[in-house]
Every structure is written in structure tokens, then in C-alpha cells.
Design an enzyme around this catalytic site. Structure first.
Site, PDB file in Angstrom:
ATOM      1  N   ILE A 131       0.878  -1.242   0.018  1.00 42.78           N
ATOM      2  CA  ILE A 131      -0.065   0.191  -0.035  1.00 42.78           C
ATOM      3  C   ILE A 131       0.953   1.367   0.206  1.00 42.78           C
ATOM      4  O   ILE A 131       0.628   1.994  -0.750  1.00 42.78           O
ATOM      5  CB  ILE A 131      -1.022   0.177   1.266  1.00 42.78           C
ATOM      6  CG1 ILE A 131      -1.887  -1.148   1.336  1.00 42.78           C
ATOM      7  CG2 ILE A 131      -1.713   0.989   1.375  1.00 42.78           C
ATOM      8  CD1 ILE A 131      -2.878  -1.626   0.284  1.00 42.78           C
ATOM      9  N   CYS A 190      10.223   1.520   8.123  1.00 41.33           N
ATOM     10  CA  CYS A 190      10.320   2.345   7.278  1.00 41.33           C
ATOM     11  C   CYS A 190      11.656   2.834   6.599  1.00 41.33           C
ATOM     12  O   CYS A 190      12.526   2.927   7.515  1.00 41.33           O
ATOM     13  CB  CYS A 190       9.686   3.674   7.575  1.00 41.33           C
ATOM     14  SG  CYS A 190       8.017   3.524   8.227  1.00 41.33           S
TER      15      CYS A 190
HETATM   16  C1  LIG Z   1      -3.037  -4.179   3.853  1.00 43.02           C
HETATM   17  C2  LIG Z   1      -2.286  -3.786   5.066  1.00 43.02           C
HETATM   18  C3  LIG Z   1      -1.952  -2.475   5.495  1.00 43.02           C
HETATM   19  C4  LIG Z   1      -0.887  -2.434   6.350  1.00 43.02           C
HETATM   20  N1  LIG Z   1      -0.640  -1.070   6.962  1.00 43.02           N
HETATM   21  C5  LIG Z   1       0.628  -1.064   7.979  1.00 43.02           C
HETATM   22  C6  LIG Z   1       0.516   0.266   8.454  1.00 43.02           C
HETATM   23  O1  LIG Z   1       0.209   1.281   7.969  1.00 43.02           O
HETATM   24  N2  LIG Z   1       1.594   0.314   9.559  1.00 43.02           N
HETATM   25  C7  LIG Z   1       1.880  -0.967  10.304  1.00 43.02           C
HETATM   26  O2  LIG Z   1       2.623  -0.850  11.229  1.00 43.02           O
HETATM   27  N3  LIG Z   1       1.402  -2.075   9.773  1.00 43.02           N
HETATM   28  C8  LIG Z   1       0.801  -2.325   8.766  1.00 43.02           C
HETATM   29  N4  LIG Z   1       0.343  -3.212   8.290  1.00 43.02           N
HETATM   30  C9  LIG Z   1       0.901  -4.598   9.152  1.00 43.02           C
HETATM   31  C10 LIG Z   1      -0.221  -5.318   9.836  1.00 43.02           C
HETATM   32  O3  LIG Z   1      -0.486  -4.383  11.054  1.00 43.02           O
HETATM   33  C11 LIG Z   1       0.356  -6.666  10.609  1.00 43.02           C
HETATM   34  O4  LIG Z   1       1.441  -6.319  11.458  1.00 43.02           O
HETATM   35  C12 LIG Z   1       0.683  -7.760   9.618  1.00 43.02           C
HETATM   36  O5  LIG Z   1       0.042  -7.673   8.630  1.00 43.02           O
HETATM   37  C13 LIG Z   1       0.757  -8.865  10.294  1.00 43.02           C
HETATM   38  O6  LIG Z   1      -0.396  -9.356  10.984  1.00 43.02           O
HETATM   39  P1  LIG Z   1      -1.568 -10.293  10.151  1.00 43.02           P
HETATM   40  O7  LIG Z   1      -0.840 -11.481   9.788  1.00 43.02           O
HETATM   41  O8  LIG Z   1      -2.748 -10.763  11.094  1.00 43.02           O
HETATM   42  O9  LIG Z   1      -2.240  -9.456   8.880  1.00 43.02           O
HETATM   43  C14 LIG Z   1      -0.364  -3.556   7.330  1.00 43.02           C
HETATM   44  C15 LIG Z   1      -0.995  -5.079   7.006  1.00 43.02           C
HETATM   45  C16 LIG Z   1      -1.736  -4.907   5.799  1.00 43.02           C
HETATM   46  C17 LIG Z   1      -2.294  -6.533   5.312  1.00 43.02           C
END
Ligand SMILES: Cc1cc2nc3c(=O)[nH]c(=O)nc-3n(C[C@H](O)[C@H](O)[C@H](O)COP(=O)(O)O)c2cc1C
Length: 378
Positions: A131, A190
Site C-alpha cells: 500500500i 520504514c
Molecule cells: C493491507 C495492510 C496494510 C498495512 N498497513 C500497515 C501500516 O500502515 N502500519 C503498520 O505498522 N503495519 C501495517 N500492516 C501490518 C499489519 O499491521 C500486521 O503487522 C501484519 O499484517 C501481520 O498481521 P496479520 O498476519 O494478522 O495481518 C499492514 C498490513 C496489511 C495487510
């Protein structure tokens, strides 16, 4: 918008600054053994929990979790940054106030339009996203959401991203004291433009310096999110804890790519994406297991949670709370259901608190506590 400066409690309610408790000394986690909490320490969190509803047998279950610096969540089920927007998008389908906390979309100093498309693709057991931190910038986020958040009992934790230490500090300064902000979650995965694009999260010194700078800029509870894209996360976790973080979140996405259908180039517009979903759960479990043994601050687990068994697994390896991410896209009601299921699980086991579930799969330590915090146990 520049709202009147107010202090926000963990519940999101705001109080005038005069009532602000000075945070000269960092409060010790109630999850530490009593001997580490200091003389006269009593076990806190003894009253029935609003998040754990009495079941048919009427047994209340205490699900509250203290992440430090006054941030006490009603229960240990949060929603992960980037997967639940700003909370408002889901408020009509889910009772957001039943969540333990909301980590909002990554917020930067200036608006960002994000990466070129395509930005997401499905993978076996997960998804890849690039994203690129699309967001309207901190001022617009405050303008649009802070008042709503201030009216919600659920704690809202703002996920902050930046390209330099100065960026992070400036965003946090603008969030500090605004209504509705219960805490900060630093996304340090980042690129640091000041260090040739090297990510803050993969270098202990860079991770510590951004944490320390943000710590100096705010008294808000500070959570720092670890990247799995390192060979050994433990020195980085320790450096962040030593720099003043109140809690750690683990993990962010794993770096990956997918190949386009004609096999002429990688599929995502940005080439690289972040892998999330059930496919990353074993990696997240390993990292939570390692980190919770080397720091004495709470660890919040993230990575592939889709059902209660995942929550129980993360608690067993030392997490005090979990965030649900990718699974929300398939079922936005999952996190609230997990709150009820966790309370039900405790009742079934005759527990009045979920805390005995924490750390059961960690190695048992004999002898005196080490100076590295490896003795951390609930
Ligand atoms: C579409 C999407 C956008 C994300 N945007 C962020 C973000 O802006 N900041 C962040 O720290 N993590 C972001 N993440 C990471 C998630 O917060 C999380 O750490 C990661 O997806 C692992 O968890 P999950 O397997 O339950 O999705 C994003 C994940 C996804 C899938």
C-alpha cells in the site's frame, strides 16, 4: 484543526491537563512478578473486567491488560494497523467499543498517495501488500477522527511512520495531548533517508534512536513494532526497550515478492510487498517467544491470527495481547468474537483472569534472575 490541549486516558476520555499525572518514573508492568514491581506491590487488575462478559455460570473474567504508562486495555484483542482503517469505517458492522484497542492506519507528517498499483495479491495462506502508507497526513487524521475517538471508550493507538527521526518526532508532537489518542505505535519498518534508506527496524542503533527521540517528545504510552526481516531480533528489541518503549509489538509483515501473470516482471507495482496472514504465524510465534524472554516490557503479538487457538498460542509464548490483521478482511466480526471466546475459554478452565495463560510455553528458568530481563514472566 488544533484542538484545545487535553490529556487522554486509556479509555479515550480526555481530561484537563491540570489532572495529568506526572510520568516521571515509568510504571512497572503488573505482569512482572511482584518482586520486580517493587516493595508493597499488590496484584492489580482484580476487579471484574468489562471486556469479559459474565457467562451463564456468572463467572466474570478479568481480561484487562496493562501496556504501561497508564494504558490499560479492556481486553487483549486489538486490531492491527492498516487492516481496520481508522475504526470509523467498521463502526456500523462491528461494536468497536468491545475491542481491546484499535491501531489505526499508518500516519505520516505529510499526506502520502501510496505506491503504484497493483498493491495487493493473494498468496498461499496470506497476502502481499504494498500500500505504501497511503494516508492523509497527521493534521487531517486529527481533524477527521480525533473527536470521534475521544467519544469512544475503546483506546485508539495511532500508528506513526516517517522517513527520518525528525518526521516521527514531529508527528508525535502533533498527536501529544490531543483528544482521543490513547497511545502511539511506532512503525519503524520504514526507510531512514538519513541513513541511505536503511530501515530503522533492522538496526539496533537506529531503532533505539528513533524510540528515544519519540520518548522525549511525548508522555503518551509508546509501543514499538518490530520487523521480522532481521537475522536476530533480540538485540533490537532490547535496544528499543532500553530507549524507553512501554511495549513491543511483533511482528510487521515479511518482505516478499510475487511474479506477474506473463512472468515478465514482479506483480506488484512496487515490486516488493509485505507478507501477512496465517503463513507468517510460525515466524511471529518464534519472534514473540524470543523477544518475551529478553525484555521486561509487555509484548503484543501480531501475525496470522484467525481463531482462538492462535490467540492462545501467542499468549503461551509470552504475548500479553494480540492484534488481528489480515483476517479482518475476510471477517470484520472476528476480533470481537475472539474477546468472547477468550473469556469463554477462561471460564471453561475455571479461570477468573486470562493471565495464567501467558508464558506457559516459555522455558522454565531456575536460579536468580538475569540482568537482561530474561526472567520476564507473567
Ligand atoms: C493491507 C495492510 C496494510 C498495512 N498497513 C500497515 C501500516 O500502515 N502500519 C503498520 O505498522 N503495519 C501495517 N500492516 C501490518 C499489519 O499491521 C500486521 O503487522 C501484519 O499484517 C501481520 O498481521 P496479520 O498476519 O494478522 O495481518 C499492514 C498490513 C496489511 C495487510
Amino acid at each position: 484543526m488544533k484542538a484545545k490541549r487535553r490529556v487522554v486516558t486509556a479509555s479515550g476520555a480526555s481530561v484537563p491537563p491540570a489532572r495529568r499525572t506526572p510520568t516521571v518514573r515509568k510504571p512497572k508492568s503488573p505482569f512482572l512478578p511482584a518482586r520486580q514491581r517493587g516493595p508493597g506491590a499488590v496484584t492489580p487488575l482484580t476487579s471484574p473486567d468489562p471486556g469479559g462478559r459474565p457467562g451463564t455460570d456468572g463467572l466474570p473474567v478479568d481480561l484487562r491488560v496493562d501496556l504501561g504508562r497508564g494504558l490499560v486495555l479492556p481486553n487483549p484483542i486489538l486490531v492491527a494497523s492498516g487492516t481496520f482503517g481508522y475504526g470509523t469505517e467498521y463502526a456500523e458492522v462491528v461494536d468497536v467499543n468491545r475491542l481491546g484497542g484499535i491501531c489505526c492506519k499508518g500516519t505520516t507528517l505529510k499526506p502520502r498517495i501510496g505506491n503504484p498499483t497493483p498493491r495487493v495479491t493473494e498468496t498461499p495462506g496470506g497476502m502481499l501488500n504494498s500500500i505504501g502508507l497511503q494516508n492523509p497526513g497527521v493534521d487531517a487524521v486529527l481533524e477527521k477522527y480525533a473527536d470521534t475517538w475521544a467519544g469512544w471508550p475503546v483506546p485508539v493507538i495511532v500508528n506513526v511512520a516517517g522517513e527520518s527521526v525528525g518526521d516521527y518526532v514531529e508527528v508525535v508532537k502533533r498527536l501529544d495531548g490531543m483528544p482521543g489518542i490513547a497511545g502511539i505505535e511506532l512503525n519503524i519498518s520504514c526507510p531512514n533517508v538519513g541513513r541511505g534508506g536503511l530501515q530503522f527496524a533492522i538496526d539496533a542503533d537506529a531503532a533505539a534512536s528513533v524510540t528515544a527521540a519519540v520518548r522525549r517528545a511525548t508522555d503518551l504510552p509508546l509501543l514499538v513494532k518490530l520487523s521480522p526481516n532481521v537475522s536476530d531480533v533480540r538485540p533490537i528489541a532490547r535496544a528499543i526497550a532500553d530507549a524507553g518503549a512501554d511495549a513491543l509489538c511483533a511482528i510487521n509483515t515479511l518482505s516478499g515478492i510475487a511474479v506477474g501473470p506473463a512472468r515478465e516482471r514482479p506483480l506488484l507495482g512496487n515490486i516488493y510487498g509485505g507478507l501477512s496472514g496465517p503463513a507468517i504465524k510460525p515466524v511471529a510465534l518464534r519472534i514473540v517467544y524470543e523477544v518475551s524472554q529478553v525484555v521486561s516490557i509487555p509484548v503484543v503479538a501480531i501475525g496470522g491470527v484467525t481463531e482462538l487457538a492462535d490467540v492462545l498460542d501467542f499468549l503461551a509464548v509470552g504475548a500479553v495481547a494480540v492484534q488481528v490483521g489480515t483476517a479482518i478482511f475476510a471477517d470484520p466480526t472476528l476480533p470481537v468474537r475472539l474477546v468472547d471466546e477468550l473469556a469463554g475459554e477462561c471460564r471453561q478452565r475455571g479461570l477468573t483472569s486470562y493471565r495464567p495463560l501467558i508464558g506457559t510455553a516459555l522455558p522454565k528458568r531456575a536460579g536468580a534472575p538475569s540482568s537482561k530481563g530474561a526472567e520476564y514472566r507473567p
